[in-house]
Enzyme design. Structure first.
Site, short mmCIF file in Angstrom:
data_model
loop_
_atom_site.label_atom_id
_atom_site.label_comp_id
_atom_site.label_asym_id
_atom_site.label_seq_id
_atom_site.Cartn_x
_atom_site.Cartn_y
_atom_site.Cartn_z
N CYS A 92 0.86 -1.18 0.00
CA CYS A 92 0.00 0.00 0.00
C CYS A 92 0.89 1.23 0.00
CB CYS A 92 -0.89 -0.01 1.24
SG CYS A 92 -1.93 1.44 1.42
N HIS A 168 -6.03 7.98 -13.78
CA HIS A 168 -7.47 7.76 -13.61
C HIS A 168 -8.16 8.92 -12.88
CE1 HIS A 168 -5.39 5.92 -10.19
NE2 HIS A 168 -6.46 6.16 -9.47
N ASP A 170 -7.13 11.25 -10.37
CA ASP A 170 -7.00 11.70 -8.99
C ASP A 170 -5.57 12.08 -8.61
OD1 ASP A 170 -5.75 9.26 -8.83
OD2 ASP A 170 -6.89 8.53 -7.11
N HIS A 183 -5.23 2.19 -3.83
CA HIS A 183 -5.12 3.29 -2.88
C HIS A 183 -6.49 3.72 -2.41
CE1 HIS A 183 -4.69 5.78 -6.80
NE2 HIS A 183 -5.90 6.05 -6.34
N HIS A 196 -9.58 2.81 -4.89
CA HIS A 196 -9.24 2.51 -6.28
C HIS A 196 -8.29 1.32 -6.32
CE1 HIS A 196 -9.78 7.13 -7.04
NE2 HIS A 196 -10.93 6.51 -6.81
N HIS A 218 -7.80 -4.12 3.76
CA HIS A 218 -6.78 -3.14 4.15
C HIS A 218 -7.18 -1.74 3.70
CE1 HIS A 218 -2.54 -1.68 4.70
NE2 HIS A 218 -2.94 -0.83 3.77
N GLU A 219 -7.52 -1.59 2.42
CA GLU A 219 -7.85 -0.25 1.90
C GLU A 219 -9.10 0.32 2.57
OE1 GLU A 219 -5.75 1.33 0.20
OE2 GLU A 219 -4.45 -0.37 -0.22
N HIS A 222 -8.31 2.16 5.60
CA HIS A 222 -7.98 3.56 5.34
C HIS A 222 -9.25 4.39 5.14
CE1 HIS A 222 -3.77 2.84 5.26
NE2 HIS A 222 -3.72 2.23 4.08
N HIS A 228 -1.29 3.29 8.80
CA HIS A 228 -0.56 2.03 8.78
C HIS A 228 -0.10 1.62 10.17
CE1 HIS A 228 0.46 2.17 4.23
NE2 HIS A 228 -0.60 1.44 4.48
#
Length: 476
Positions: A92, A168, A170, A183, A196, A218-219, A222, A228
């Site tokens: 990540c 894409h 961002d 991310h 994404h 995991h994402e 966030h 982390h």
């Protein structure tokens, strides 16, 4: 975060061991990779005069040791085989540095029911398999908090989930297979909370390839506000590894304590809620309508106005008067927070940003090469240590720099300070008291910000015409 989206990790050949003392020289591919890795994930500030000093105290040695400590490696300060191997692993891209287990300011959803939408699908898996993996990833967090999740099929959800390749939209393009996997952004409006996935990866539900369930869990951590973890058993450890299938997966105690510090425990959770007093103090997210709100700096940018505060900024445009709220690091990951001054130089289509004795030039979302530079390259005497405020007057092509009770004027056409300066602020701007926090030039007026007040100054009449709240620009 500090980005809070993933930054690309470049993949370069592994070498067995490259100690900094003599074996690695500037330009060596392993040193290049290490420098890129440390810049992106450990806030390493490049300094050409210091990076390659062969001393244990050099900045790059200290940063390598910081990385090794966080990721659980022996702290050699050298690019040994274990360190290089870990640098090459998929991971990540949210930076690993940070004082807390949650994002700075502890952003979180201010509600317990959160919606999500799967915008598109990877061709690697059947649609129902993707749906199931995302649902199970959310269930991981739902089981230990009061949060609930529901999926919508159209419109804007709190968490928008999509697959993309390369650029894409961002500012954080994906980098192809086997490197940065996905991310996500922390909670908030607009694109905040979104996830994404890099569709150049081979997404699977198995130990081979890249397991969608594990990366999604995991994402989504966030997306809920977690940073982390340095615990290898934690789901929020930044380096990807296959651990187990969804049926056998359980959050570590570190993950549970982190998420419950934000949301508390779920009604059926047996896990211990982290006491509030055990959590380190965190900086508050500024409220745009706080009557005491002040700004660090203000600048225009291509028709928009940016209001900087701590590590954040508000962005207001004439075509969209509702201000947007962002992390500085989400647009410019290498810029510092708590800025001193900023202004737009229209002749170069760039914004110059000042902190301490240095300044940076940004164009769009890119920090220009060759920066930061020292403020004395602009012509300031050695006695000037920092800039309080700066503003560009488009009609005259002059920039005004405010320092204490004086101001300098810079000719943007000739790139020199005008003669006869500095001058006293009160002599040329009657009614404006030093020290100035920020200045904006709009609609033919100068707007001087000082604390929670702003002073509208008419340069033709040489008088203050209105006194307003600083945050009146933010519809407060």
């Amino acid at each position: 975060m500090e980005p809070l989206a993933i930054l690309a990790l470049l993949s370069l050949p592994i070498c067995s061991a490259y100690p900094l003392h003599g074996a690695v020289t500037q330009g060596h591919p392993s040193m290049d990779l290490a420098q890129q890795y440390l810049e992106k994930y450990y806030n390493f500030k490049k300094n050409e005069k210091q990076i390659f000093k062969r001393k244990d105290s050099s900045p790059v040695v200290k940063k390598i040791q910081e990385m090794q400590k966080f990721l659980g490696l022996e702290m050699t300060g050298k690019l040994d085989s274990n360190t290089m191997e870990l640098m090459h692993k998929p991971r990540c891209g949210v930076p690993d540095v940070g004082g807390f287990s949650t994002f700075p300011g502890s952003p979180k959803w201010r509600k317990s029911h959160i919606t999500y939408r799967i915008v598109n699908y990877t061709p690697d898996l059947p649609r129902q398999s993707v749906d199931s993996a995302i649902e199970k990833a959310l269930k991981v967090w739902e089981e230990v908090t009061p949060l609930t999740f529901s999926r919508i099929s159209e419109g804007e959800a709190d968490i928008m989930i999509s697959f993309a390749v390369g650029e894409h939209g961002d500012f954080y393009p994906f980098d192809g297979p086997g490197q940065s996997l996905a991310h996500a952004y922390p909670p908030g409006p607009g694109f905040y909370g979104d996830v994404h996935f890099d569709d150049d990866e081979k997404w699977t539900l198995a130990p081979s390839g890249t397991n969608l369930f594990l990366v999604a869990a995991h994402e989504l951590g966030h997306s809920l506000g977690l940073f982390h973890s340095d615990k290898k058993e934690s789901l929020m450890y930044p380096v990807y590894r296959f651990s187990t299938s969804p049926a056998n997966f359980h959050l570590s105690q570190d993950d549970i304590e982190g998420i419950q510090s934000l949301y508390g425990a779920g009604p059926s959770s047996d896990a211990t809620v982290v006491p509030v007093l055990s959590v380190s103090p965190r900086p508050e997210t500024p409220d745009k309508c706080d009557p005491a709100l002040s700004f660090d700096s203000v600048s225009t940018l291509r028709g928009e106005v940016l209001f900087f505060k701590d590590r954040y900024f508000w962005r207001r445009s004439h075509w969209n008067p509702e201000p947007e709220f962002h992390l500085i690091s989400a647009f410019w990951p290498t810029l510092p927070s708590d800025l001193d001054a900023a202004y737009e130089a229209h002749n170069t289509d760039s914004v110059l940003i000042f902190k301490g004795s240095q300044f940076w030039a940004v164009r769009g979302n890119e920090v220009q090469a060759g920066y930061p530079k020292g403020i004395h390259t602009l012509g300031f005497p050695p006695t000037v240590k920092k800039i309080d405020a700066a503003v560009f007057e488009k009609e005259k092509k002059k920039t005004y720099f405010f320092v204490g009770d004086k101001y300098w004027r810079f000719d943007e056409t000739r790139h020199v300070m005008d003669k006869g300066f500095p001058r006293q602020i009160t002599d040329d701007f009657p009614g404006i008291e030093p020290q100035v926090d920020a200045v904006l030039h709009e609609f033919g007026f100068f707007y001087f910000f000082r604390g929670s007040s702003q002073f509208e100054f008419d340069p033709n009449a040489r008088t203050v015409t209105h006194i307003l709240k600083s945050n009146s620009w933010l519809l407060c």
